[in-house]
Design a protein around this motif. Structure first.
Motif, PDB file in Angstrom:
ATOM      1  N   ASN A 243       1.420  -0.770   0.341  1.00 34.72           N
ATOM      2  CA  ASN A 243       0.082   0.280  -0.198  1.00 34.72           C
ATOM      3  C   ASN A 243       0.626   1.190  -0.149  1.00 34.72           C
ATOM      4  O   ASN A 243       1.038   1.286   0.927  1.00 34.72           O
ATOM      5  CB  ASN A 243      -1.063   0.086   0.777  1.00 34.72           C
ATOM      6  CG  ASN A 243      -2.199   1.228   1.543  1.00 34.72           C
ATOM      7  OD1 ASN A 243      -2.115   2.166   0.006  1.00 34.72           O
ATOM      8  ND2 ASN A 243      -2.830   1.460   2.115  1.00 34.72           N
ATOM      9  N   TYR A 244       0.668   1.766  -1.620  1.00 35.04           N
ATOM     10  CA  TYR A 244       1.111   2.919  -1.494  1.00 35.04           C
ATOM     11  C   TYR A 244       0.628   4.458  -1.085  1.00 35.04           C
ATOM     12  O   TYR A 244       1.999   5.643  -0.625  1.00 35.04           O
ATOM     13  CB  TYR A 244       2.767   3.669  -2.828  1.00 35.04           C
ATOM     14  CG  TYR A 244       3.161   2.275  -2.387  1.00 35.04           C
ATOM     15  CD1 TYR A 244       4.175   2.392  -2.459  1.00 35.04           C
ATOM     16  CD2 TYR A 244       2.687   1.491  -4.114  1.00 35.04           C
ATOM     17  CE1 TYR A 244       5.115   0.954  -2.902  1.00 35.04           C
ATOM     18  CE2 TYR A 244       3.443   0.318  -4.722  1.00 35.04           C
ATOM     19  CZ  TYR A 244       4.984   0.430  -3.945  1.00 35.04           C
ATOM     20  OH  TYR A 244       5.785  -0.821  -4.258  1.00 35.04           O
ATOM     21  N   PHE A 245      -0.654   4.597  -0.333  1.00 33.28           N
ATOM     22  CA  PHE A 245      -1.117   5.747  -0.420  1.00 33.28           C
ATOM     23  C   PHE A 245      -1.301   6.134  -1.804  1.00 33.28           C
ATOM     24  O   PHE A 245      -2.147   7.489  -1.575  1.00 33.28           O
ATOM     25  CB  PHE A 245      -0.688   6.008   1.091  1.00 33.28           C
ATOM     26  CG  PHE A 245      -0.263   5.162   2.243  1.00 33.28           C
ATOM     27  CD1 PHE A 245      -1.640   4.829   2.958  1.00 33.28           C
ATOM     28  CD2 PHE A 245       0.799   5.209   3.286  1.00 33.28           C
ATOM     29  CE1 PHE A 245      -2.071   4.379   4.215  1.00 33.28           C
ATOM     30  CE2 PHE A 245       0.939   4.401   3.976  1.00 33.28           C
ATOM     31  CZ  PHE A 245      -0.499   4.007   4.793  1.00 33.28           C
ATOM     32  N   GLY A 246      -0.828   6.134  -2.678  1.00 29.76           N
ATOM     33  CA  GLY A 246      -1.139   7.858  -2.959  1.00 29.76           C
ATOM     34  C   GLY A 246       0.654   7.962  -3.418  1.00 29.76           C
ATOM     35  O   GLY A 246       0.113   9.150  -4.425  1.00 29.76           O
ATOM     36  N   ILE A 247       1.422   8.042  -2.838  1.00 36.35           N
ATOM     37  CA  ILE A 247       2.585   8.832  -2.344  1.00 36.35           C
ATOM     38  C   ILE A 247       3.027   9.352  -3.248  1.00 36.35           C
ATOM     39  O   ILE A 247       3.405   8.228  -4.144  1.00 36.35           O
ATOM     40  CB  ILE A 247       3.335   8.225  -1.171  1.00 36.35           C
ATOM     41  CG1 ILE A 247       2.493   8.314   0.095  1.00 36.35           C
ATOM     42  CG2 ILE A 247       4.570   8.966  -1.153  1.00 36.35           C
ATOM     43  CD1 ILE A 247       3.142   7.871   1.248  1.00 36.35           C
ATOM     44  N   PRO A 248       3.048  10.560  -3.315  1.00 36.75           N
ATOM     45  CA  PRO A 248       4.274  10.859  -4.888  1.00 36.75           C
ATOM     46  C   PRO A 248       5.706  11.078  -4.635  1.00 36.75           C
ATOM     47  O   PRO A 248       6.109  10.699  -3.052  1.00 36.75           O
ATOM     48  CB  PRO A 248       4.219  12.230  -5.059  1.00 36.75           C
ATOM     49  CG  PRO A 248       2.511  13.455  -4.805  1.00 36.75           C
ATOM     50  CD  PRO A 248       2.391  11.478  -3.539  1.00 36.75           C
ATOM     51  N   ARG A 249       6.419   9.900  -5.552  1.00 37.28           N
ATOM     52  CA  ARG A 249       7.451   9.939  -5.763  1.00 37.28           C
ATOM     53  C   ARG A 249       8.603  10.803  -6.665  1.00 37.28           C
ATOM     54  O   ARG A 249       8.124  10.702  -7.726  1.00 37.28           O
ATOM     55  CB  ARG A 249       8.053   8.386  -6.089  1.00 37.28           C
ATOM     56  CG  ARG A 249       7.256   7.627  -5.009  1.00 37.28           C
ATOM     57  CD  ARG A 249       7.439   5.965  -4.953  1.00 37.28           C
ATOM     58  NE  ARG A 249       7.345   5.805  -6.176  1.00 37.28           N
ATOM     59  CZ  ARG A 249       6.324   4.259  -6.749  1.00 37.28           C
ATOM     60  NH1 ARG A 249       5.914   3.936  -5.760  1.00 37.28           N
ATOM     61  NH2 ARG A 249       6.320   3.859  -7.689  1.00 37.28           N
ATOM     62  N   LEU A 250       9.260  11.266  -5.812  1.00 43.08           N
ATOM     63  CA  LEU A 250      10.377  12.143  -6.778  1.00 43.08           C
ATOM     64  C   LEU A 250      11.845  12.165  -6.670  1.00 43.08           C
ATOM     65  O   LEU A 250      12.422  11.139  -5.873  1.00 43.08           O
ATOM     66  CB  LEU A 250      10.185  13.714  -6.551  1.00 43.08           C
ATOM     67  CG  LEU A 250       9.418  14.977  -6.863  1.00 43.08           C
ATOM     68  CD1 LEU A 250       7.379  14.068  -6.129  1.00 43.08           C
ATOM     69  CD2 LEU A 250       9.073  16.612  -5.849  1.00 43.08           C
ATOM     70  N   VAL A 251      12.889  11.854  -7.644  1.00 46.33           N
ATOM     71  CA  VAL A 251      13.837  11.752  -8.212  1.00 46.33           C
ATOM     72  C   VAL A 251      14.587  13.414  -9.145  1.00 46.33           C
ATOM     73  O   VAL A 251      13.907  13.807 -10.236  1.00 46.33           O
ATOM     74  CB  VAL A 251      14.221  10.281  -8.950  1.00 46.33           C
ATOM     75  CG1 VAL A 251      15.794  10.449  -8.696  1.00 46.33           C
ATOM     76  CG2 VAL A 251      13.496   9.305  -8.619  1.00 46.33           C
TER      77      VAL A 251
END
Length: 211
Positions: free
Chosen positions: A160-168
């Protein structure tokens, strides 16, 4: 944190469609104009890394779609979010530093230096990791200063990622004044238009630091 009323939310059908996808995230890679910020940080003798993380927290807390999460299968609106930032320790393994938004860049640097020092002195599975990682009010940020990439793919499980944004963030090109950024967002919560508007918000936050 406030629950979204699905009955009146314009994205209700989009949410229902994409939240059931096996891989519901989509990725966009773009170039940020970072030349002015880099020169500003050099002239002020402050951390370029801290400056763009600070600007990212400002932008992501200012743009409402970046604060959407999925909790227990329904959408929620956060009031604010923190950053889980990957940093290298002296042994070239990474740690997670948990940064909160601060009133000024100077305040943020003092906060970030303290958090980073503590994180790098602990193992990966630290008390801070146990108390913080896996919570919904995070945004995940990594930095690859060695690579001027044009695409990016994350390791992931079926959790479950909670819909968290991921930025690189990638390597800064001093000649062009540009830096690549990869953004992964949950398609049940955001579309390409929202990513474009967030990038605009982020670019404004970056330029505002140099004003």
């Amino acid at each position: 944190m406030t629950p979204i009323d699905l009955a009146t939310w314009p994205r209700q059908q989009h949410f229902s469609l994409f939240k059931e996808f096996t891989q519901p995230y989509f990725n966009v890679c773009v170039q940020l104009d970072m030349g002015a910020l880099y020169q500003y940080c050099k002239s002020q003798q402050c951390s370029f890394f801290h400056a763009y993380i600070y600007a990212t927290l400002q932008a992501s807390n200012a743009y409402q779609p970046m604060l959407l999460r999925i909790i227990d299968g329904v959408p929620w609106q956060l009031a604010a979010q923190r950053a889980s930032v990957v940093e290298l320790a002296e042994d070239d393994t990474f740690r997670f530093s948990y940064f909160s938004q601060q009133a000024t860049l100077n305040d943020f640097q003092l906060h970030a230096n303290k958090v980073s020092l503590a994180a790098k002195q602990q193992p990966l599975f630290s008390t801070a990791f146990a108390q913080t990682e896996g919570q919904a009010d995070l945004i995940h940020i990594s930095v690859l200063p060695w690579l001027n990439f044009t695409s990016f793919s994350h390791a992931h499980t079926q959790g479950n990622y909670f819909g968290i944004p991921r930025l690189v963030f990638g390597q800064f090109d001093a000649k062009k004044g540009a830096m690549p950024i990869s953004i992964d967002v949950h398609h049940a919560l955001m579309d390409g238009l929202h990513v474009a508007k967030f990038i605009e918000q982020l670019q404004q936050s970056i330029h505002a630091l140099c004003a």
